[in-house]
Design a protein around this motif. Structure first.
Motif, PDB file in Angstrom:
ATOM      1  N   TYR A   1      74.647  18.584  26.084  1.00  0.00           N
ATOM      2  CA  TYR A   1      75.744  18.983  26.972  1.00  0.00           C
ATOM      3  C   TYR A   1      75.626  20.462  27.346  1.00  0.00           C
ATOM      4  N   ASN A   2      75.393  21.302  26.356  1.00  0.00           N
ATOM      5  CA  ASN A   2      75.328  22.741  26.612  1.00  0.00           C
ATOM      6  C   ASN A   2      74.201  23.100  27.577  1.00  0.00           C
ATOM      7  N   LYS A   3      73.056  22.440  27.412  1.00  0.00           N
ATOM      8  CA  LYS A   3      71.921  22.729  28.294  1.00  0.00           C
ATOM      9  C   LYS A   3      72.133  22.180  29.697  1.00  0.00           C
ATOM     10  N   SER A   4      72.701  21.007  29.801  1.00  0.00           N
ATOM     11  CA  SER A   4      72.918  20.427  31.127  1.00  0.00           C
ATOM     12  C   SER A   4      74.019  21.162  31.889  1.00  0.00           C
ATOM     13  N   HIS A   5      74.998  21.717  31.167  1.00  0.00           N
ATOM     14  CA  HIS A   5      76.084  22.456  31.809  1.00  0.00           C
ATOM     15  C   HIS A   5      75.782  23.952  31.932  1.00  0.00           C
TER      16      HIS A   5
ATOM     17  N   LEU B   1      79.148  13.621  26.038  1.00  0.00           N
ATOM     18  CA  LEU B   1      78.251  14.006  27.125  1.00  0.00           C
ATOM     19  C   LEU B   1      78.917  13.931  28.489  1.00  0.00           C
ATOM     20  N   ASN B   2      79.951  13.109  28.615  1.00  0.00           N
ATOM     21  CA  ASN B   2      80.646  12.973  29.895  1.00  0.00           C
ATOM     22  C   ASN B   2      81.919  13.808  29.967  1.00  0.00           C
ATOM     23  N   SER B   3      82.070  14.740  29.057  1.00  0.00           N
ATOM     24  CA  SER B   3      83.216  15.641  29.108  1.00  0.00           C
ATOM     25  C   SER B   3      83.107  16.537  30.339  1.00  0.00           C
ATOM     26  N   PRO B   4      84.198  16.776  31.049  1.00  0.00           N
ATOM     27  CA  PRO B   4      84.158  17.704  32.184  1.00  0.00           C
ATOM     28  C   PRO B   4      83.799  19.111  31.722  1.00  0.00           C
ATOM     29  N   ALA B   5      83.452  19.944  32.656  1.00  0.00           N
ATOM     30  CA  ALA B   5      83.041  21.319  32.354  1.00  0.00           C
ATOM     31  C   ALA B   5      84.103  22.048  31.538  1.00  0.00           C
ATOM     32  N   GLY B   6      83.677  22.641  30.418  1.00  0.00           N
ATOM     33  CA  GLY B   6      84.574  23.433  29.599  1.00  0.00           C
ATOM     34  C   GLY B   6      85.534  22.647  28.733  1.00  0.00           C
TER      35      GLY B   6
END
Length: 303
Positions: free
Chosen positions: A57-61, A22-27
């Motif tokens: 993650y997909n929804k938040s990003h 969940l804390n992975s940077p964008a992409g």
């Protein structure tokens, strides 16, 4: 790592794995998940973590996926989720079925009448969508946007309140150059018929990650609100788009100004501008410094 993992129970390992995903940077969640799977050495924990974390993650990003037939794109968000793994694209009136872990749209189906707003609401939504598209094409060359009806989609005539959500996302992913970045903004637009006003609330978020011989991340957030008169669909759309443009432009300008002044403000407060020697570090000639060489010299190694 394996010794530490053996000391943790299933729930603890699952929570830690989800946190990293969940804390992975964008992409970068795919890169993180690949390394995480190797470190865990436990497919059950990894699969559980991935099934829970990837949709969040997909929804938040606000990731954007292409339809299999390339007829358009769909943004994955909580605003257009009509069922598990199914996301409405009102512009093409299609529903995308998404594989969250692989981050692809596997197939699509036509949206049902119950999933679409009434013609009255669609007039407002479509007008705002057109104006936001114009703005995004100018401000974010690779940006994607959508407008969704989140409340009151069954309203058929004036006299009731309803709410639209404007979603804007843009990403610049360049892992080969060790940098990734994203822009996400969500605008909740409430049409108040009784007061003949439109209340607008925005949440803006900028993320960046530079990782060439280091790890520097930016996660900046900003909230704002504004209002305008409730007018015809076209006039309301123009006014709302102008408000979005104004606030986002001002926020980006403030970010740029703050980071241009970092050396003289934030960094100055964090540490000395010069070391105690009062001499700048010679970054252009770092080869003259070698901890290994100095230690070897002191210990008399290699003589």
């Amino acid at each position: 790592m394996s010794e530490i993992a053996e000391q943790l129970n299933h729930t603890q390992k699952l929570d830690i794995a989800k946190w990293f995903l969940l804390n992975s940077p964008a992409g970068e969640i795919q890169y993180v998940s690949k390394d995480l799977k190797v470190l865990l050495e436990d497919d059950d924990v990894y699969n559980c973590a991935a099934m829970e974390a990837f949709p969040m993650y997909n929804k938040s990003h606000l990731i954007c996926l292409e339809f299999p037939d390339r007829s358009g794109d769909v943004i994955v968000s909580s605003f257009n989720e009509v069922a598990d793994n199914q996301y409405l694209d009102p512009r093409t009136t299609q529903v995308a079925i998404v594989d969250h872990v692989k981050q692809v749209c596997t197939h699509a189906r036509p949206a049902s009448d119950e999933e679409l707003p009434t013609p009255f609401i669609e007039e407002y939504r479509c007008a705002l969508d057109a104006e936001i598209m114009k703005y995004v094409s100018e401000a974010y060359p690779k940006g994607v946007c959508a407008v969704y009806c989140v409340t009151g989609k069954d309203v058929e005539e004036p006299g009731s309140n309803f709410e639209l959500a404007v979603v804007i996302c843009a990403a610049r992913l360049s892992p080969q150059n060790f940098c990734n970045g994203s822009w996400r903004s969500i605008w909740n637009v409430e049409y108040n018929d009784e007061e003949q006003m439109v209340e607008i609330k925005g949440k803006l978020q900028v993320g960046a990650h530079y990782f060439e011989e280091g790890n520097v991340q930016l996660d900046a957030k900003h909230e704002c609100k504004d209002s305008t008169l409730l007018q015809s669909p076209e006039d309301s759309a123009i006014a709302i788009a102008n408000i979005v443009r104004q606030h986002e432009t001002e926020y980006l300008a403030s970010l740029e100004a703050s980071y241009l002044n970092l050396p003289d403000t934030t960094f100055k407060d964090l540490r000395r501008k010069l070391p105690v020697t009062r001499t700048l570090f010679p970054w252009h000639n770092t080869m003259q410094f070698s901890l290994t060489r100095d230690i070897s010299k002191e210990l008399g190694i290699g003589k």
